[in-house]
Design a protein around this motif. Structure first.
Motif, PDB file in Angstrom:
ATOM      1  N   ILE A 186       4.380 -15.721 -37.141  1.00 20.82           N
ATOM      2  CA  ILE A 186       3.421 -15.144 -35.880  1.00 20.82           C
ATOM      3  C   ILE A 186       2.228 -16.108 -35.789  1.00 20.82           C
ATOM      4  O   ILE A 186       1.411 -16.417 -35.080  1.00 20.82           O
ATOM      5  N   THR A 187       1.933 -16.810 -37.211  1.00 15.97           N
ATOM      6  CA  THR A 187       0.939 -17.574 -37.240  1.00 15.97           C
ATOM      7  C   THR A 187       1.002 -18.857 -36.602  1.00 15.97           C
ATOM      8  O   THR A 187      -0.013 -19.680 -36.541  1.00 15.97           O
ATOM      9  N   PRO A 194       2.278 -21.120 -32.989  1.00 16.40           N
ATOM     10  CA  PRO A 194       2.204 -21.105 -31.547  1.00 16.40           C
ATOM     11  C   PRO A 194       3.631 -20.879 -31.324  1.00 16.40           C
ATOM     12  O   PRO A 194       4.560 -21.642 -31.942  1.00 16.40           O
ATOM     13  N   GLY A 195       4.175 -20.138 -30.168  1.00 16.51           N
ATOM     14  CA  GLY A 195       5.401 -19.838 -30.112  1.00 16.51           C
ATOM     15  C   GLY A 195       6.160 -19.226 -31.085  1.00 16.51           C
ATOM     16  O   GLY A 195       7.602 -18.932 -30.977  1.00 16.51           O
ATOM     17  N   LEU A 196       5.556 -18.632 -32.098  1.00 16.90           N
ATOM     18  CA  LEU A 196       6.079 -17.837 -33.149  1.00 16.90           C
ATOM     19  C   LEU A 196       7.003 -18.559 -34.066  1.00 16.90           C
ATOM     20  O   LEU A 196       7.691 -18.152 -34.956  1.00 16.90           O
ATOM     21  N   GLY A 197       6.778 -19.902 -34.024  1.00 16.58           N
ATOM     22  CA  GLY A 197       7.698 -20.721 -34.971  1.00 16.58           C
ATOM     23  C   GLY A 197       9.115 -20.753 -34.462  1.00 16.58           C
ATOM     24  O   GLY A 197       9.958 -21.304 -35.306  1.00 16.58           O
ATOM     25  N   LEU A 198       9.397 -20.474 -33.199  1.00 15.44           N
ATOM     26  CA  LEU A 198      10.853 -20.117 -32.879  1.00 15.44           C
ATOM     27  C   LEU A 198      11.442 -21.384 -32.314  1.00 15.44           C
ATOM     28  O   LEU A 198      12.733 -21.678 -32.355  1.00 15.44           O
ATOM     29  N   GLU A 244      -7.627 -13.365 -40.455  1.00 10.13           N
ATOM     30  CA  GLU A 244      -7.719 -14.196 -39.106  1.00 10.13           C
ATOM     31  C   GLU A 244      -6.392 -14.625 -38.699  1.00 10.13           C
ATOM     32  O   GLU A 244      -5.987 -14.708 -37.454  1.00 10.13           O
ATOM     33  N   ALA A 245      -5.846 -15.448 -39.647  1.00  8.22           N
ATOM     34  CA  ALA A 245      -4.707 -16.163 -39.007  1.00  8.22           C
ATOM     35  C   ALA A 245      -3.272 -15.316 -38.627  1.00  8.22           C
ATOM     36  O   ALA A 245      -2.888 -15.348 -37.730  1.00  8.22           O
ATOM     37  N   HIS A 273      -0.649 -15.112 -30.529  1.00  9.80           N
ATOM     38  CA  HIS A 273       0.409 -15.958 -30.344  1.00  9.80           C
ATOM     39  C   HIS A 273       1.724 -14.856 -29.981  1.00  9.80           C
ATOM     40  O   HIS A 273       2.243 -15.393 -28.836  1.00  9.80           O
ATOM     41  N   VAL A 274       1.720 -13.824 -30.159  1.00 12.52           N
ATOM     42  CA  VAL A 274       2.682 -12.818 -29.881  1.00 12.52           C
ATOM     43  C   VAL A 274       2.359 -12.420 -28.381  1.00 12.52           C
ATOM     44  O   VAL A 274       3.289 -12.197 -27.700  1.00 12.52           O
ATOM     45  N   LEU A 275       1.037 -12.443 -28.012  1.00 14.26           N
ATOM     46  CA  LEU A 275       0.845 -12.008 -26.720  1.00 14.26           C
ATOM     47  C   LEU A 275       1.241 -13.115 -25.743  1.00 14.26           C
ATOM     48  O   LEU A 275       1.664 -12.796 -24.587  1.00 14.26           O
ATOM     49  N   ASP A 276       1.074 -14.337 -26.062  1.00 13.21           N
ATOM     50  CA  ASP A 276       1.391 -15.329 -25.627  1.00 13.21           C
ATOM     51  C   ASP A 276       2.950 -15.401 -25.055  1.00 13.21           C
ATOM     52  O   ASP A 276       3.365 -15.680 -24.112  1.00 13.21           O
ATOM     53  N   VAL A 277       3.522 -15.059 -26.137  1.00 12.21           N
ATOM     54  CA  VAL A 277       5.190 -14.944 -26.139  1.00 12.21           C
ATOM     55  C   VAL A 277       5.404 -13.721 -24.972  1.00 12.21           C
ATOM     56  O   VAL A 277       6.372 -14.043 -24.382  1.00 12.21           O
ATOM     57  N   ALA A 278       4.803 -12.767 -25.268  1.00 10.00           N
ATOM     58  CA  ALA A 278       4.978 -11.840 -24.146  1.00 10.00           C
ATOM     59  C   ALA A 278       5.078 -12.179 -22.840  1.00 10.00           C
ATOM     60  O   ALA A 278       5.747 -11.774 -22.148  1.00 10.00           O
TER      61      ALA A 278
END
Length: 365
Positions: free
Chosen positions: A72-73, A75-79, A109-110, A118-123
């Protein structure tokens, strides 16, 4: 089968925080109610453990749990290219966080703040129908008074970086909620083991008190009583209550947009909590009045010598905040789901500690 190379129906649920203590229990409950397949975001270092937990929950040849390596640290959750496979996801549960009262600011913080963003962005990229977020009652910091689901930005000071960063993370979630993200927020109090089995994955928080007393003679164990402790409450909830509540509330459409504090509505005072633990372990305990600064130095020395002690827990022995959960009590009325009193299951927690000395105070993030 568990893995990110499985065939069959695409996952409809994405969850962070597997194979953590709450994450495993929640995945088990989601499978029981027929949700899924469930995509679990897993850090590479925990892949082997996640595979074992997935096999225990669903069976070695069952593909209802799909493991996706990521972080999750990032962007895009590293997926990277795997994110396209998750387009059918309708519901996202975000549990991953650093749960450590003594955490340094940078990792907190990370993971807790930027990770949640980052999780919110993916959601939002997946356009999920529900975002289920596990926060904490301790977004309250040291708020002086009764803190309910309606409170958040109160100008409160914080005990540590864990509290501060979980507060900042919930602020980010509530801002997205205000912009239209269909989110539900859960704030557990101090979560301990299962009230029926005592099972837990680490001995932190109240377990420091339990283990410190057990390390002393039963005929006389000594602890410190801080000024203000008599008027402070220690709000503790068992894992099964937290999971029962999230399971029920997350399945209802009318809980979208709501905040639920999963706390004990009638918690023990700090002295009563110490007495309950002392009775459960069969020790005579003497509470000696002392200042926080002196006690902190003593705990630093004790920890350095291998005694189970964490100086950061002292701040919760004179904590000025009291927690109320009117929203949760209304939503759970008539369901039979309620937080049991600590005295009803403290014996079970103690027995688990006695039978499982190999568990320590470390856990996955």
């Amino acid at each position: 089968m568990s893995g990110d190379d499985g065939d069959g129906e695409p996952p409809t649920v994405l969850l962070t925080g597997f194979p953590g203590f709450l994450g495993v229990a929640l995945v088990d409950r989601l499978l029981e109610r027929g949700d899924g397949p469930i995509a679990c975001l897993v850090q590479p270092m925990y892949r082997a453990l996640a595979e074992r937990r997935a096999a225990e929950l669903a069976g070695p040849d069952d593909d209802r749990i799909r493991l996706y390596e990521g972080d999750i640290t990032e962007p895009g959750l590293g997926l990277e290219n795997s994110l396209a496979e998750l387009e059918p996801v309708e519901e996202l549960y975000h549990l991953a966080a650093i749960y450590d009262l003594a955490v340094d600011p940078e990792p907190a913080e990370a993971v807790n703040v930027r990770g949640t963003e980052h999780v919110l962005d993916v959601a939002e990229e997946l356009a999920v129908d529900r975002f289920q977020y596990v926060s904490t009652c301790y977004v309250s910091g040291r708020y002086d008074g009764v803190f309910t689901e309606a409170h958040l930005r109160e100008g409160q000071p914080f005990n540590n970086h864990y509290e501060r960063t979980k507060y900042e993370a919930e602020v980010a979630v509530q801002e997205r909620l205000a912009d239209g993200l269909p989110a539900t927020i859960y704030r557990p109090a101090i979560t301990v083991g299962d009230s029926e089995t005592g099972e837990t994955e680490k001995y932190d928080g109240p377990y420091y008190l339990l283990r410190m007393l057990r390390s002393q003679p039963s005929w006389l164990s000594v602890t410190t009583s801080l000024p203000g402790a008599a008027g402070s409450e220690l709000n503790v909830v068992p894992r099964d209550f937290v999971i029962d509540a999230i399971d029920h509330l997350s399945a209802r459409e009318d809980t979208t947009g709501e905040v639920y504090q999963l706390c004990d509505p009638a918690p023990l005072s700090v002295p009563a909590f110490v007495d309950a633990v002392a009775d459960a372990i069969g020790h005579r305990v003497l509470s000696v009045p002392g200042s926080k600064s002196v006690t902190r130095r003593l705990l630093d020395v004790a920890a350095a010598r291998g005694v189970p002690a964490e100086p950061a827990t002292l701040d919760y022995l004179d904590h000025p905040t009291r927690y109320a959960c009117p929203n949760t009590r209304r939503a759970l009325a008539g369901t039979g789901i309620e937080c049991p009193p600590f005295e009803s299951y403290v014996d079970v927690l103690v027995e688990f500690v006695r039978e499982n000395p190999e568990v320590d105070d470390e856990a996955m993030s």
